[in-house]
Design an enzyme around this catalytic site. Structure first.
Site, PDB file in Angstrom:
ATOM      1  CG  ASP A  35       8.037  -9.379  -8.938  1.00  0.00           C
ATOM      2  OD1 ASP A  35       8.130  -8.707  -7.894  1.00  0.00           O
ATOM      3  OD2 ASP A  35       7.140 -10.241  -9.117  1.00  0.00           O
ATOM      4  CB  ILE A  36       8.030 -14.761  -9.636  1.00  0.00           C
ATOM      5  CG1 ILE A  36       7.952 -16.145 -10.254  1.00  0.00           C
ATOM      6  CG2 ILE A  36       6.883 -14.515  -8.675  1.00  0.00           C
ATOM      7  CD1 ILE A  36       8.146 -17.270  -9.252  1.00  0.00           C
ATOM      8  CG  ASN A  93       4.951  -2.419  -0.983  1.00  0.00           C
ATOM      9  OD1 ASN A  93       4.520  -1.289  -1.156  1.00  0.00           O
ATOM     10  ND2 ASN A  93       4.880  -3.369  -1.901  1.00  0.00           N
ATOM     11  CD  GLU A 101       2.508 -10.292  -1.696  1.00  0.00           C
ATOM     12  OE1 GLU A 101       3.358 -10.798  -2.459  1.00  0.00           O
ATOM     13  OE2 GLU A 101       1.328 -10.073  -2.014  1.00  0.00           O
ATOM     14  CB  VAL A 102       9.239 -11.321   0.447  1.00  0.00           C
ATOM     15  CG1 VAL A 102      10.491 -12.136   0.755  1.00  0.00           C
ATOM     16  CG2 VAL A 102       8.372 -12.020  -0.595  1.00  0.00           C
ATOM     17  CG  HIS A 106      11.315  -6.806  -1.725  1.00  0.00           C
ATOM     18  ND1 HIS A 106      11.101  -7.364  -0.480  1.00  0.00           N
ATOM     19  CD2 HIS A 106      10.096  -6.584  -2.255  1.00  0.00           C
ATOM     20  CE1 HIS A 106       9.791  -7.474  -0.278  1.00  0.00           C
ATOM     21  NE2 HIS A 106       9.159  -6.993  -1.329  1.00  0.00           N
ATOM     22  CG  HIS A 108       8.781  -3.690  -6.007  1.00  0.00           C
ATOM     23  ND1 HIS A 108       8.150  -4.831  -6.468  1.00  0.00           N
ATOM     24  CD2 HIS A 108       8.603  -3.696  -4.659  1.00  0.00           C
ATOM     25  CE1 HIS A 108       7.609  -5.485  -5.450  1.00  0.00           C
ATOM     26  NE2 HIS A 108       7.862  -4.830  -4.322  1.00  0.00           N
TER      27      HIS A 108
HETATM   28  P1  5GP Z   1       6.128  -7.051  -1.813  1.00  0.00           P
HETATM   29  O1  5GP Z   1       4.639  -7.215  -1.957  1.00  0.00           O
HETATM   30  O2  5GP Z   1       6.665  -7.797  -0.615  1.00  0.00           O
HETATM   31  O3  5GP Z   1       6.584  -5.638  -1.897  1.00  0.00           O
HETATM   32  O4  5GP Z   1       6.743  -7.705  -3.100  1.00  0.00           O
HETATM   33  C1  5GP Z   1       7.072  -9.055  -3.169  1.00  0.00           C
HETATM   34  C2  5GP Z   1       7.329  -9.340  -4.628  1.00  0.00           C
HETATM   35  O5  5GP Z   1       8.061 -10.551  -4.709  1.00  0.00           O
HETATM   36  C3  5GP Z   1       6.058  -9.537  -5.445  1.00  0.00           C
HETATM   37  O6  5GP Z   1       6.061  -8.612  -6.512  1.00  0.00           O
HETATM   38  C4  5GP Z   1       6.145 -10.987  -5.921  1.00  0.00           C
HETATM   39  O7  5GP Z   1       5.681 -11.167  -7.234  1.00  0.00           O
HETATM   40  C5  5GP Z   1       7.624 -11.299  -5.811  1.00  0.00           C
HETATM   41  N1  5GP Z   1       7.938 -12.682  -5.515  1.00  0.00           N
HETATM   42  C6  5GP Z   1       7.348 -13.461  -4.571  1.00  0.00           C
HETATM   43  N2  5GP Z   1       7.910 -14.675  -4.554  1.00  0.00           N
HETATM   44  C7  5GP Z   1       8.876 -14.663  -5.502  1.00  0.00           C
HETATM   45  C8  5GP Z   1       9.806 -15.643  -5.961  1.00  0.00           C
HETATM   46  O8  5GP Z   1       9.866 -16.785  -5.486  1.00  0.00           O
HETATM   47  N3  5GP Z   1      10.655 -15.260  -6.954  1.00  0.00           N
HETATM   48  C9  5GP Z   1      10.630 -14.018  -7.510  1.00  0.00           C
HETATM   49  N4  5GP Z   1      11.507 -13.757  -8.486  1.00  0.00           N
HETATM   50  N5  5GP Z   1       9.764 -13.071  -7.098  1.00  0.00           N
HETATM   51  C10 5GP Z   1       8.891 -13.393  -6.117  1.00  0.00           C
END
Ligand code: 5GP
Length: 120
Positions: A35-36, A93, A101-102, A106, A108
């Site tokens: 994760d970034i 999520n 968010e994406v 995914h 975690h």
């Molecule tokens: P969500 O909130 O959708 O469950 O988690 C999205 C996760 O993706 C977040 O923890 C965020 O830090 C990570 N993330 C967002 N953009 C990128 C990216 O471009 N590269 C990587 N490695 N992680 C990302």
């Protein structure tokens, strides 16, 4: 209802190697990368190769082979990361209200410190 899959989402681009990521594992079914913006010393995301918006979408549409392959990949990555002992957290999520968010499924993997009894 789940939105249609958007193949321009950031994880689709990571899958196609159009943007860089720190991959830790990949196989026929899944890709895993750091994760970034990590929330724990170990914070890895595992994604299926197939076009699934969320866990809900995946559970509803994926083949038995995809489901088995993805679940095994998550387990493998957690073991390789040394997270099984003393323990780790899996988190997904599903949908914007849950903080997704994406729009590519995914999971975690969080580990490397005591995580406490509840989710952040
Ligand atoms: P969500 O909130 O959708 O469950 O988690 C999205 C996760 O993706 C977040 O923890 C965020 O830090 C990570 N993330 C967002 N953009 C990128 C990216 O471009 N590269 C990587 N490695 N992680 C990302």
């Amino acid at each position: 209802a789940t939105l249609p899959y958007d193949d321009q989402n950031i994880f689709a681009k990571i899958l196609r190697d159009e943007i860089p990521s720190r991959r830790v594992y990949e196989d026929e079914w899944a890709v895993a990368f750091h994760d970034i913006a990590p929330h724990a010393p170990t914070h890895i995301l595992v994604i299926p190769r197939g076009p699934y918006v969320s866990w809900d979408d995946f559970a509803g549409r994926a083949s038995e082979a995809e489901i088995a392959g993805f679940v095994r990949a998550v387990g493998h990555v957690a073991r390789e990361a040394g997270a099984v002992e003393p323990g780790y957290r899996l988190l997904a999520n599903i949908g914007p209200d849950a903080g997704q968010e994406v729009p590519h499924l995914h999971v975690h993997i969080l580990a490397g410190k005591p995580l406490g009894p509840m989710l952040a």
